[in-house]
Design a protein around this motif. Structure first.
Motif, mmCIF file in Angstrom:
data_model
loop_
_atom_site.group_PDB
_atom_site.id
_atom_site.type_symbol
_atom_site.label_atom_id
_atom_site.label_comp_id
_atom_site.label_asym_id
_atom_site.label_seq_id
_atom_site.Cartn_x
_atom_site.Cartn_y
_atom_site.Cartn_z
ATOM 1 N N VAL A 1 0.707 -1.117 0.237
ATOM 2 C CA VAL A 1 -0.069 0.025 0.080
ATOM 3 C C VAL A 1 0.822 1.094 -0.041
ATOM 4 O O VAL A 1 0.551 2.142 -0.696
ATOM 5 C CB VAL A 1 -0.949 -0.168 1.096
ATOM 6 C CG1 VAL A 1 -1.601 1.422 1.561
ATOM 7 C CG2 VAL A 1 -1.874 -0.993 0.936
ATOM 8 N N MET A 2 1.854 1.191 0.816
ATOM 9 C CA MET A 2 2.630 2.505 0.891
ATOM 10 C C MET A 2 3.980 2.687 0.273
ATOM 11 O O MET A 2 4.556 3.734 -0.150
ATOM 12 C CB MET A 2 2.923 2.800 2.596
ATOM 13 C CG MET A 2 1.995 2.917 3.373
ATOM 14 S SD MET A 2 0.659 4.090 3.222
ATOM 15 C CE MET A 2 1.749 5.271 4.072
ATOM 16 N N GLY A 3 4.448 1.570 -0.621
ATOM 17 C CA GLY A 3 5.692 1.505 -1.195
ATOM 18 C C GLY A 3 6.812 1.661 -0.612
ATOM 19 O O GLY A 3 7.784 1.652 -1.324
ATOM 20 N N SER A 4 6.819 1.511 0.658
ATOM 21 C CA SER A 4 7.913 1.555 1.710
ATOM 22 C C SER A 4 7.787 0.918 2.905
ATOM 23 O O SER A 4 6.345 0.788 3.325
ATOM 24 C CB SER A 4 8.603 2.708 1.771
ATOM 25 O OG SER A 4 7.719 3.678 2.478
ATOM 26 N N TYR A 5 8.717 0.625 3.720
ATOM 27 C CA TYR A 5 8.405 -0.029 5.050
ATOM 28 C C TYR A 5 8.548 1.066 6.200
ATOM 29 O O TYR A 5 9.201 1.975 5.900
ATOM 30 C CB TYR A 5 9.380 -1.191 5.399
ATOM 31 C CG TYR A 5 9.309 -2.250 4.565
ATOM 32 C CD1 TYR A 5 8.400 -3.341 4.888
ATOM 33 C CD2 TYR A 5 10.085 -2.575 3.513
ATOM 34 C CE1 TYR A 5 8.163 -4.628 4.118
ATOM 35 C CE2 TYR A 5 10.100 -4.071 2.804
ATOM 36 C CZ TYR A 5 9.033 -4.460 3.194
ATOM 37 O OH TYR A 5 8.817 -5.976 2.567
ATOM 38 N N ARG B 1 11.399 -8.957 11.086
ATOM 39 C CA ARG B 1 11.234 -8.309 9.837
ATOM 40 C C ARG B 1 10.685 -9.520 8.806
ATOM 41 O O ARG B 1 11.335 -10.595 8.842
ATOM 42 C CB ARG B 1 12.352 -7.653 9.189
ATOM 43 C CG ARG B 1 12.226 -7.037 8.054
ATOM 44 C CD ARG B 1 13.175 -6.380 7.834
ATOM 45 N NE ARG B 1 12.939 -5.531 6.463
ATOM 46 C CZ ARG B 1 13.082 -4.160 6.263
ATOM 47 N NH1 ARG B 1 14.075 -3.570 7.289
ATOM 48 N NH2 ARG B 1 12.610 -3.608 5.142
ATOM 49 N N GLY B 2 9.769 -9.349 8.119
ATOM 50 C CA GLY B 2 9.249 -10.366 7.207
ATOM 51 C C GLY B 2 7.814 -10.345 6.688
ATOM 52 O O GLY B 2 7.182 -9.371 7.371
ATOM 53 N N ASP B 3 7.410 -10.627 5.451
ATOM 54 C CA ASP B 3 6.206 -10.499 4.824
ATOM 55 C C ASP B 3 5.098 -10.574 5.899
ATOM 56 O O ASP B 3 4.001 -9.835 5.861
ATOM 57 C CB ASP B 3 6.031 -11.120 3.504
ATOM 58 C CG ASP B 3 6.615 -10.913 2.586
ATOM 59 O OD1 ASP B 3 7.165 -9.522 2.651
ATOM 60 O OD2 ASP B 3 6.731 -11.390 1.470
ATOM 61 N N ASP B 4 5.325 -11.746 6.737
ATOM 62 C CA ASP B 4 3.936 -12.311 7.530
ATOM 63 C C ASP B 4 4.012 -11.615 9.014
ATOM 64 O O ASP B 4 3.432 -11.816 9.815
ATOM 65 C CB ASP B 4 3.978 -13.714 7.728
ATOM 66 C CG ASP B 4 3.730 -14.232 6.150
ATOM 67 O OD1 ASP B 4 2.712 -13.556 5.539
ATOM 68 O OD2 ASP B 4 4.167 -15.583 5.898
ATOM 69 N N TYR B 5 5.182 -10.808 9.465
ATOM 70 C CA TYR B 5 5.234 -10.209 10.738
ATOM 71 C C TYR B 5 4.296 -9.013 10.706
ATOM 72 O O TYR B 5 4.028 -8.428 9.707
ATOM 73 C CB TYR B 5 6.685 -9.754 10.813
ATOM 74 C CG TYR B 5 7.561 -10.769 10.948
ATOM 75 C CD1 TYR B 5 8.146 -11.077 12.314
ATOM 76 C CD2 TYR B 5 8.035 -11.777 10.136
ATOM 77 C CE1 TYR B 5 8.834 -12.048 12.845
ATOM 78 C CE2 TYR B 5 9.047 -12.777 10.461
ATOM 79 C CZ TYR B 5 9.428 -13.015 11.636
ATOM 80 O OH TYR B 5 10.352 -13.604 12.025
ATOM 81 N N PRO B 6 3.822 -8.813 11.839
ATOM 82 C CA PRO B 6 2.943 -7.482 12.129
ATOM 83 C C PRO B 6 3.826 -6.243 11.588
ATOM 84 O O PRO B 6 5.076 -6.241 12.067
ATOM 85 C CB PRO B 6 2.686 -7.618 13.619
ATOM 86 C CG PRO B 6 3.697 -8.185 14.275
ATOM 87 C CD PRO B 6 4.184 -9.136 13.378
ATOM 88 N N VAL B 7 3.227 -5.069 11.249
ATOM 89 C CA VAL B 7 4.060 -3.866 10.858
ATOM 90 C C VAL B 7 4.282 -3.223 12.359
ATOM 91 O O VAL B 7 3.041 -3.533 13.270
ATOM 92 C CB VAL B 7 3.219 -3.041 10.057
ATOM 93 C CG1 VAL B 7 1.803 -2.514 10.460
ATOM 94 C CG2 VAL B 7 3.998 -2.072 9.432
#
Length: 179
Positions: A8-12, A21-27
């Protein structure tokens, strides 16, 4: 998740492998304002209406909705069954949905990361209410759920805290409601 945030945001946001850190981790490490920007973009991208939960909605969902069994934590009275917290997390977040879901099949309402709520933090009555409205102002916004570095007592569904809208912590993320 961190993946959805990135799409959605284009960055972390400011996330680190130290805290997970990883795709399935909570932001995490996201301010209230960043969450509002994320939600606005997500709504535009999907054509749906997402938002942060009110504190009452968060608690109702965490307690298992109408299917509640009255657990101390979201989904069980044994914290390690449902939550990543201070005694089992190795002081970091973990991928979402690894622990047991609650009565309405929602994961991670206790532990892993606190979640922003849309309400301002303030006192509320202890009497029974239906869909109560939150405070109209306060020292910050409500956060609920506890985090990976908290004691078990902080992960109970009854615990509430607050943070200023400009705060970001490695222990604070968000959960969405879709209308």
């Amino acid at each position: 998740t961190q993946q959805l945030w990135y799409v959605v945001m284009g960055s972390y946001p400011n996330i680190s492998s130290t805290y997970g850190r990883g795709d399935d981790y909570p932001v995490y490490n996201v301010t209230y304002s960043q969450c509002e920007q994320f939600i606005k973009k997500l709504n535009t991208l999907t054509g749906k209406t997402f938002r942060l939960p009110t504190e009452a909605e968060w608690e109702f969902a965490a307690r298992g909705g109408k299917n509640t069994n009255g657990y101390k934590y979201s989904g069980n009275s044994t914290v390690g069954t449902v939550a990543w917290y201070g005694s089992n997390s190795s002081n970091r977040t973990h991928p979402v949905a690894q622990k047991t879901a609650n009565e309405v099949n929602i994961f991670d309402m206790s532990g892993n990361v606190w979640g922003w709520c849309s309400d301002w933090y303030g006192n509320y009555t202890m009497s029974s209410q239906t869909d109560p409205a939150g405070a109209t102002s306060g020292p910050g916004h409500v956060i609920r759920g506890g985090a990976y570095n908290d004691a078990a007592t902080e992960c109970r569904v009854s615990v509430r805290s607050n943070a200023s809208a400009t705060s970001s912590f490695t222990t604070l993320g968000l959960r969405l409601v879709m209308e």
